[in-house]
Design a protein around this motif. Structure first.
Motif, PDB file in Angstrom:
ATOM      1  N   GLN A  78       0.827  -1.259   0.028  1.00  0.00           N
ATOM      2  CA  GLN A  78      -0.155   0.012  -0.045  1.00  0.00           C
ATOM      3  C   GLN A  78       0.638   1.400  -0.080  1.00  0.00           C
ATOM      4  N   VAL A  79       2.101   1.293  -0.586  1.00  0.00           N
ATOM      5  CA  VAL A  79       2.822   2.411  -0.589  1.00  0.00           C
ATOM      6  C   VAL A  79       2.512   3.404  -1.712  1.00  0.00           C
ATOM      7  N   PRO A  80       2.374   4.598  -1.495  1.00  0.00           N
ATOM      8  CA  PRO A  80       2.061   5.435  -2.714  1.00  0.00           C
ATOM      9  C   PRO A  80       3.239   5.640  -3.675  1.00  0.00           C
ATOM     10  N   VAL A  81       2.865   5.748  -5.075  1.00  0.00           N
ATOM     11  CA  VAL A  81       3.766   5.578  -5.910  1.00  0.00           C
ATOM     12  C   VAL A  81       3.632   6.806  -6.904  1.00  0.00           C
ATOM     13  N   ILE A  82       4.783   7.448  -7.103  1.00  0.00           N
ATOM     14  CA  ILE A  82       4.799   8.491  -8.000  1.00  0.00           C
ATOM     15  C   ILE A  82       5.502   8.044  -9.361  1.00  0.00           C
ATOM     16  N   ILE A  83       4.970   8.190 -10.446  1.00  0.00           N
ATOM     17  CA  ILE A  83       5.585   7.688 -11.637  1.00  0.00           C
ATOM     18  C   ILE A  83       6.211   8.726 -12.382  1.00  0.00           C
ATOM     19  N   LEU A  84       7.831   8.733 -12.876  1.00  0.00           N
ATOM     20  CA  LEU A  84       8.279   9.639 -13.622  1.00  0.00           C
ATOM     21  C   LEU A  84       8.307   9.249 -15.058  1.00  0.00           C
ATOM     22  N   GLY A  85       7.783   9.930 -16.096  1.00  0.00           N
ATOM     23  CA  GLY A  85       7.710   9.469 -17.652  1.00  0.00           C
ATOM     24  C   GLY A  85       8.246  10.679 -18.235  1.00  0.00           C
ATOM     25  N   HIS A  86       8.009  10.339 -19.609  1.00  0.00           N
ATOM     26  CA  HIS A  86       8.758  11.264 -20.503  1.00  0.00           C
ATOM     27  C   HIS A  86       7.444  12.081 -20.992  1.00  0.00           C
ATOM     28  N   HIS A  87       7.896  13.336 -21.261  1.00  0.00           N
ATOM     29  CA  HIS A  87       6.833  14.480 -21.844  1.00  0.00           C
ATOM     30  C   HIS A  87       5.995  13.759 -23.130  1.00  0.00           C
ATOM     31  N   ASN A  88       4.696  13.902 -23.300  1.00  0.00           N
ATOM     32  CA  ASN A  88       3.876  13.672 -24.422  1.00  0.00           C
ATOM     33  C   ASN A  88       3.685  12.052 -24.622  1.00  0.00           C
ATOM     34  N   ASP A  89       3.991  11.498 -23.310  1.00  0.00           N
ATOM     35  CA  ASP A  89       3.729   9.899 -23.237  1.00  0.00           C
ATOM     36  C   ASP A  89       2.343   9.710 -22.571  1.00  0.00           C
ATOM     37  N   VAL A  90       1.385   9.969 -23.334  1.00  0.00           N
ATOM     38  CA  VAL A  90       0.034   9.953 -22.605  1.00  0.00           C
ATOM     39  C   VAL A  90      -0.670   8.858 -22.218  1.00  0.00           C
ATOM     40  N   SER A  91      -0.215   7.632 -23.280  1.00  0.00           N
ATOM     41  CA  SER A  91      -0.514   6.320 -22.806  1.00  0.00           C
ATOM     42  C   SER A  91       0.215   5.740 -21.710  1.00  0.00           C
ATOM     43  N   SER A  92       1.594   5.848 -21.252  1.00  0.00           N
ATOM     44  CA  SER A  92       2.071   5.432 -20.020  1.00  0.00           C
ATOM     45  C   SER A  92       1.327   6.180 -18.862  1.00  0.00           C
ATOM     46  N   ALA A  93       1.047   7.637 -19.151  1.00  0.00           N
ATOM     47  CA  ALA A  93       0.502   8.519 -18.004  1.00  0.00           C
ATOM     48  C   ALA A  93      -0.860   7.784 -17.599  1.00  0.00           C
ATOM     49  N   VAL A  94      -1.617   7.560 -18.385  1.00  0.00           N
ATOM     50  CA  VAL A  94      -2.884   6.994 -18.241  1.00  0.00           C
ATOM     51  C   VAL A  94      -2.674   5.663 -17.805  1.00  0.00           C
ATOM     52  N   ALA A  95      -1.866   4.561 -18.169  1.00  0.00           N
ATOM     53  CA  ALA A  95      -1.718   3.262 -17.559  1.00  0.00           C
ATOM     54  C   ALA A  95      -1.016   3.504 -16.254  1.00  0.00           C
ATOM     55  N   ALA A  96      -0.203   4.402 -15.809  1.00  0.00           N
ATOM     56  CA  ALA A  96       0.252   4.568 -14.619  1.00  0.00           C
ATOM     57  C   ALA A  96      -1.123   4.823 -13.726  1.00  0.00           C
ATOM     58  N   ILE A  97      -1.581   5.864 -13.989  1.00  0.00           N
ATOM     59  CA  ILE A  97      -2.727   6.178 -13.074  1.00  0.00           C
ATOM     60  C   ILE A  97      -3.628   5.054 -12.918  1.00  0.00           C
TER      61      ILE A  97
END
Length: 129
Positions: A78-97
């Protein structure tokens, strides 16, 4: 003494510049930072200690952060996770959330948003302590 010194952050990141930025930010906030080169090392460390937060880069082609999120979920961490990704990588951002990340922060401009998230982590750590 700053109460934040009891908070720890695990970092999964391969980029030296990003690591140093996060190291500096954690130092400013008196957070203990532990760095890992693979998500398997990080998962092993979770057996002995529970950090206040995990920051994980989702660099391609490895996509370690999303793999880590899947493993954390399967082991009920149950650890909060912050994902770092590349600019304009919307699909990865959506998948991470969708995978349960508390935020997706684009590189290289991570400092301000990451500082905000770490403030929330520290605040939450002391509310639950």
């Amino acid at each position: 003494m700053n109460l934040a010194t009891h908070c720890s952050v695990y970092l999964l990141e391969q980029d030296f510049g990003t690591t140093e930025t996060i190291r500096s930010l954690c130092h400013e906030k008196s957070l203990h930072l532990t760095c890992f080169s693979s998500h398997f090392e990080l998962l092993n460390a979770l057996k002995a200690d529970q950090p206040s937060c995990i920051i994980a880069a989702n660099d391609q082609p490895h996509g370690q952060a999303l793999n880590l999120m899947q493993d954390l979920a399967s082991e009920n961490h149950q650890v909060p996770v912050i994902i770092l990704g590349h600019h304009n990588d919307v699909s990865s951002a959506v998948a991470a959330i969708k995978a349960g990340a508390v935020d997706y922060i684009e590189k290289p401009t991570i400092y301000g948003r990451l500082a905000e998230q770490l403030n929330l982590v520290v605040k939450h750590s002391f509310q639950t302590a």
